[in-house]
Design a protein around this motif. Sequence first.
Motif, mmCIF file in Angstrom:
data_model
loop_
_atom_site.group_PDB
_atom_site.id
_atom_site.type_symbol
_atom_site.label_atom_id
_atom_site.label_comp_id
_atom_site.label_asym_id
_atom_site.label_seq_id
_atom_site.Cartn_x
_atom_site.Cartn_y
_atom_site.Cartn_z
ATOM 1 N N SER A 627 -34.957 -34.162 44.597
ATOM 2 C CA SER A 627 -33.978 -33.767 43.584
ATOM 3 C C SER A 627 -34.625 -33.176 42.339
ATOM 4 C CB SER A 627 -33.112 -34.980 43.191
ATOM 5 O OG SER A 627 -33.843 -35.883 42.359
ATOM 6 N N ILE A 628 -35.896 -33.520 42.066
ATOM 7 C CA ILE A 628 -36.557 -32.991 40.869
ATOM 8 C C ILE A 628 -37.524 -31.854 41.214
ATOM 9 C CG2 ILE A 628 -36.311 -35.150 39.584
ATOM 10 C CD1 ILE A 628 -39.286 -35.704 40.158
ATOM 11 N N SER A 629 -37.415 -31.331 42.426
ATOM 12 C CA SER A 629 -38.252 -30.212 42.839
ATOM 13 C C SER A 629 -37.573 -28.893 42.482
ATOM 14 C CB SER A 629 -38.505 -30.263 44.343
ATOM 15 O OG SER A 629 -39.251 -31.412 44.686
ATOM 16 N N PRO A 630 -38.220 -28.054 41.674
ATOM 17 C CA PRO A 630 -37.591 -26.786 41.287
ATOM 18 C C PRO A 630 -37.212 -25.899 42.465
ATOM 19 C CG PRO A 630 -39.454 -27.255 39.855
ATOM 20 C CD PRO A 630 -39.486 -28.284 40.948
ATOM 21 N N ILE A 631 -37.956 -25.965 43.570
ATOM 22 C CA ILE A 631 -37.659 -25.081 44.695
ATOM 23 C C ILE A 631 -36.263 -25.349 45.256
ATOM 24 C CG2 ILE A 631 -38.601 -26.561 46.507
ATOM 25 C CD1 ILE A 631 -39.075 -22.737 46.177
ATOM 26 N N LYS A 632 -35.773 -26.576 45.081
ATOM 27 C CA LYS A 632 -34.434 -26.909 45.583
ATOM 28 C C LYS A 632 -33.359 -26.096 44.857
ATOM 29 C CE LYS A 632 -32.306 -30.644 44.186
ATOM 30 N NZ LYS A 632 -30.969 -30.129 43.732
ATOM 31 N N ASP A 633 -33.612 -25.808 43.581
ATOM 32 C CA ASP A 633 -32.627 -25.095 42.762
ATOM 33 C C ASP A 633 -33.091 -23.690 42.410
ATOM 34 O OD1 ASP A 633 -30.857 -27.352 42.579
ATOM 35 O OD2 ASP A 633 -32.244 -28.234 41.133
ATOM 36 N N VAL A 634 -33.965 -23.113 43.239
ATOM 37 C CA VAL A 634 -34.529 -21.812 42.897
ATOM 38 C C VAL A 634 -33.451 -20.744 42.779
ATOM 39 C CG1 VAL A 634 -34.984 -21.069 45.275
ATOM 40 C CG2 VAL A 634 -36.487 -20.299 43.403
ATOM 41 N N ASP A 635 -32.320 -20.924 43.449
ATOM 42 C CA ASP A 635 -31.240 -19.943 43.358
ATOM 43 C C ASP A 635 -30.642 -19.874 41.955
ATOM 44 O OD1 ASP A 635 -31.608 -19.377 45.995
ATOM 45 O OD2 ASP A 635 -29.807 -20.396 46.720
ATOM 46 N N ARG A 636 -30.959 -20.851 41.127
ATOM 47 C CA ARG A 636 -30.425 -20.843 39.762
ATOM 48 C C ARG A 636 -31.311 -20.056 38.804
ATOM 49 N NH1 ARG A 636 -28.641 -26.107 37.070
ATOM 50 N NH2 ARG A 636 -27.380 -24.565 35.967
ATOM 51 N N ILE A 637 -32.493 -19.672 39.252
ATOM 52 C CA ILE A 637 -33.369 -18.898 38.372
ATOM 53 C C ILE A 637 -32.848 -17.464 38.287
ATOM 54 C CG2 ILE A 637 -35.683 -17.955 38.033
ATOM 55 C CD1 ILE A 637 -36.853 -20.405 39.309
ATOM 56 N N VAL A 638 -32.526 -17.043 37.070
ATOM 57 C CA VAL A 638 -32.056 -15.677 36.829
ATOM 58 C C VAL A 638 -32.943 -14.958 35.818
ATOM 59 C CG1 VAL A 638 -29.665 -16.210 37.414
ATOM 60 C CG2 VAL A 638 -30.446 -16.510 35.055
ATOM 61 N N ASP A 639 -33.816 -15.698 35.156
ATOM 62 C CA ASP A 639 -34.648 -15.107 34.119
ATOM 63 C C ASP A 639 -35.934 -14.544 34.714
ATOM 64 O OD1 ASP A 639 -33.018 -15.997 31.806
ATOM 65 O OD2 ASP A 639 -33.590 -17.987 32.510
ATOM 66 N N PRO A 640 -36.436 -13.436 34.177
ATOM 67 C CA PRO A 640 -37.706 -12.872 34.663
ATOM 68 C C PRO A 640 -38.840 -13.880 34.517
ATOM 69 C CG PRO A 640 -36.552 -11.307 33.255
ATOM 70 C CD PRO A 640 -35.828 -12.613 33.129
ATOM 71 N N LEU A 641 -39.751 -13.863 35.504
ATOM 72 C CA LEU A 641 -40.820 -14.863 35.542
ATOM 73 C C LEU A 641 -42.153 -14.191 35.861
ATOM 74 C CD1 LEU A 641 -41.671 -17.896 35.505
ATOM 75 C CD2 LEU A 641 -41.196 -17.924 37.968
ATOM 76 N N PHE A 642 -43.176 -14.513 35.061
ATOM 77 C CA PHE A 642 -44.554 -14.121 35.361
ATOM 78 C C PHE A 642 -45.260 -15.344 35.924
ATOM 79 C CE2 PHE A 642 -48.972 -13.164 34.933
ATOM 80 C CZ PHE A 642 -49.077 -11.780 34.977
ATOM 81 N N VAL A 643 -45.942 -15.173 37.070
ATOM 82 C CA VAL A 643 -46.597 -16.286 37.756
ATOM 83 C C VAL A 643 -48.081 -15.979 37.905
ATOM 84 C CG1 VAL A 643 -46.685 -17.688 39.854
ATOM 85 C CG2 VAL A 643 -44.478 -16.849 38.994
ATOM 86 N N TYR A 644 -48.921 -16.959 37.587
ATOM 87 C CA TYR A 644 -50.378 -16.840 37.744
ATOM 88 C C TYR A 644 -50.873 -17.973 38.640
ATOM 89 C CZ TYR A 644 -55.344 -17.504 36.846
ATOM 90 O OH TYR A 644 -56.695 -17.686 37.007
ATOM 91 N N ALA A 645 -51.849 -17.649 39.521
ATOM 92 C CA ALA A 645 -52.479 -18.667 40.364
ATOM 93 C C ALA A 645 -53.950 -18.339 40.529
ATOM 94 C CB ALA A 645 -51.801 -18.730 41.734
ATOM 95 N N GLY A 646 -54.767 -19.390 40.698
ATOM 96 C CA GLY A 646 -56.165 -19.231 41.064
ATOM 97 C C GLY A 646 -56.314 -19.428 42.563
ATOM 98 N N ALA A 647 -57.029 -18.524 43.210
ATOM 99 C CA ALA A 647 -57.130 -18.579 44.670
ATOM 100 C C ALA A 647 -57.825 -19.839 45.164
ATOM 101 C CB ALA A 647 -57.873 -17.345 45.185
ATOM 102 N N GLU A 677 -59.016 -14.211 42.276
ATOM 103 C CA GLU A 677 -59.748 -14.652 43.454
ATOM 104 C C GLU A 677 -60.938 -15.544 43.122
ATOM 105 O OE1 GLU A 677 -58.846 -14.287 46.526
ATOM 106 O OE2 GLU A 677 -57.069 -13.095 46.001
ATOM 107 N N ASN A 678 -61.462 -15.467 41.900
ATOM 108 C CA ASN A 678 -62.640 -16.258 41.524
ATOM 109 C C ASN A 678 -62.300 -17.379 40.554
ATOM 110 O OD1 ASN A 678 -62.032 -14.607 39.386
ATOM 111 N ND2 ASN A 678 -64.062 -13.653 39.234
ATOM 112 N N GLU A 679 -61.053 -17.841 40.584
ATOM 113 C CA GLU A 679 -60.618 -18.952 39.748
ATOM 114 C C GLU A 679 -60.044 -20.061 40.609
ATOM 115 O OE1 GLU A 679 -61.105 -19.192 36.571
ATOM 116 O OE2 GLU A 679 -61.116 -17.182 35.685
ATOM 117 N N GLY A 680 -60.007 -21.271 40.043
ATOM 118 C CA GLY A 680 -59.345 -22.395 40.666
ATOM 119 C C GLY A 680 -58.153 -22.799 39.813
ATOM 120 N N HIS A 681 -58.140 -24.066 39.387
ATOM 121 C CA HIS A 681 -57.113 -24.533 38.454
ATOM 122 C C HIS A 681 -57.594 -24.144 37.060
ATOM 123 C CE1 HIS A 681 -53.507 -26.968 38.026
ATOM 124 N NE2 HIS A 681 -54.044 -27.597 36.995
#
Length: 714
Positions: A627-647, A677-681
């Motif tokens: 119930s507290i997982s954002p992916i469950k309610d992902v359909d409610r996201i309407v705002d633009p989002l920038f996402v960053y990850a380290g490989a 690609e050369n980053e972690g957390h």
Amino acid sequence: MRSFLFAAVTLLSACVSTPQPQPEQPEATPTATAPEATTPAGATRMPDANPEGATGMPAAAGDGTQVSGGPATSGAPVPTDGAVKPVQVAPDVPSGADAARDAELARKVTPLVDAFINGEPRLTPDGKRVLFVSNRDGLPQVYVADARRPDAPAKRLFESNERVSQLTLTPDGRTLVFLSDTGSDENWSIWKVGMDGSAPVELTPGEKLNRDNALLPDLAPDTVYCSARPMNAAETTVYAVPLAGGASRAVYRDDIPGFLTDVSRDGTAGLFLRYPSRSDNALLRVDLASGETRQLYPREGKVAIFDARFSPDRKRVFVATDGGGEQALLLALDAESGEEKARYVEASPATGLINSIEVSKEGGLVALGVAAGSHSEVRLVEARTLKPRARVALPLGEGTVGRFSEDGRRLTVAWSTPTTPGDVWMVDTKTGKVSPLRREARPSLKQVPAIDVSITHVRAHDGLELPVNVYLPKQRTGKLPVIVSYHGGPAGSSQVRWSPATAFFLSQGYAWVEPNVRGSDGFGRAFEEADNGPARLAAFKDIETTGRWVASQPWADPDRVIVYGGSYGGYTVLVGLTRMPDLWRAGVDLFGVANVKTLMATTSGFIREILTVEFGDPDKDAAFLESISPIKDVDRIVDPLFVYAGANDPRVPRSESDLIVRALRERKVPVEYMVAENEGHSLTRRENQVEFLSRVARFLEAHAGPSSKAEARE
């Protein structure tokens, strides 16, 4: 405490719902640099490895969010044989007008990123030179300089294309022991290098382990001690590593998470902190020859322990704890029986947290690093009585305690303020007077605007006071777009400090706000535990309360409020966008957790054990975790989002970010995805931070910033 332990107690070491193998990274062997080779002041530096910007320690995002500060225990699940590996989501590659605008913004970002950070200071045994870690060449590296001349040029000790941390010198001052990992993967290995510039040697080749530290007893310096574990394991082992090289010896194994915090000067005993959860710890004394243990503290009840150190004569143990209550304590215990001999109570603030201890070999002093809510402080107390000694007056900011000189007359510290990058300083332990160890030009700081910094409080829905740091450009007109940055942890905190991200966005016409919602540390035990389990829903209300408070301020444009954060702060971003989409105009998510249920079900035993208290049992509380997982309610996201990850992220693997990006692309919600690609957390390397900040600034210009062409909401 040493930085590795404080990193561990503030982490959200998360992993992924659909595990995938991490890319193999080539081993990069450091090479020596002649000691006379100088590094010019003002040379390029890496992105803010410590997000708080105080020490320059390798850690995580240079975004103003606290994630971790150096080697921190973490774990990622190993895919089962035959498991279907998910297809990675391809990152975006800017082109055309976007790429051109990124290049323009990079010219504005780079000078602030190049205002390098110095940290981890320690004097050589003769007191004539200072060793420190600096990111002036684009990545945290070791430098040496004349301790008596702050403006003397610093020399890079050796060349490496990987970050380094945890500096320890042999008693003769001839050899430096340090930690380094590969691609920020947190499989920290122990290395040694001669102070004469000889080639570095890896002491722990072979098996990759998540090592916490490298402790060298100065009266028995032939062995280095550390605590470590495989990245996917919960149990912790204490190892003895021969300084001359050779196989490591397992000294003690514990089936739950833990850390070796200190070894006695004669190398016969160690202090091991058992860490089943953030607020329930136990301190063991370990015989380093036989592995036998004895619990020293507590005798009963549940307490949080933040550091523990031996006295020079090994007769006492100093313990930083909350004693199971609200106030921070330093206890002096008998090293054999655990009997309390003296006590120091931190009173200003009464709910502060003593996060580090340093004990002088001579002079009878103990130095304390205090997380005083929204800022840091340093204390000096007498080792025998624990009564206060000289007052150390440092400006409002964030920092860490370093090391005493051999004679105890000087203490090193690392410190930053909102307008000055982290640097290394010296404290006269008799007077408390502070003087610079380095005085280096950073001409690019002229681009930092004059800043109004304040700490205020916002009343939560239930009356709880929520501390909030506010950064505003002094020269401002009209209503500003606001970035609301939530820290990592969950039990982290945002302290006022230098951050190139904050400085850059202020220079671009934004306001920057950092709430410390319930669950943050440095504000008392009750405040830190107030988001555990089902109470996390109250923390979600705090996100909304602080966001709406920001939108109501006279300097804020309520139609351009941006939610921002890394790690647990990235999870906070996703919670905000799914649960209160009307509040935000856009979001910036750095390695945030998308699915808490699968996080808890598939993460390492280490993380599962610690976060079970924070979130809930993955079996008994499965419905709540879903119930507290954002992916469950992902359909409610309407705002633009920038996402960053380290490989190479071992805490929140890239696939968590893939989940969100894939879902938003399918729904045609504006989303931009950057993978390093050369980053972690982490966001450790200079080129990655320049790219990240430039791209985020361009993305927000288009959707929410001062140059946004998008129409305000109806």
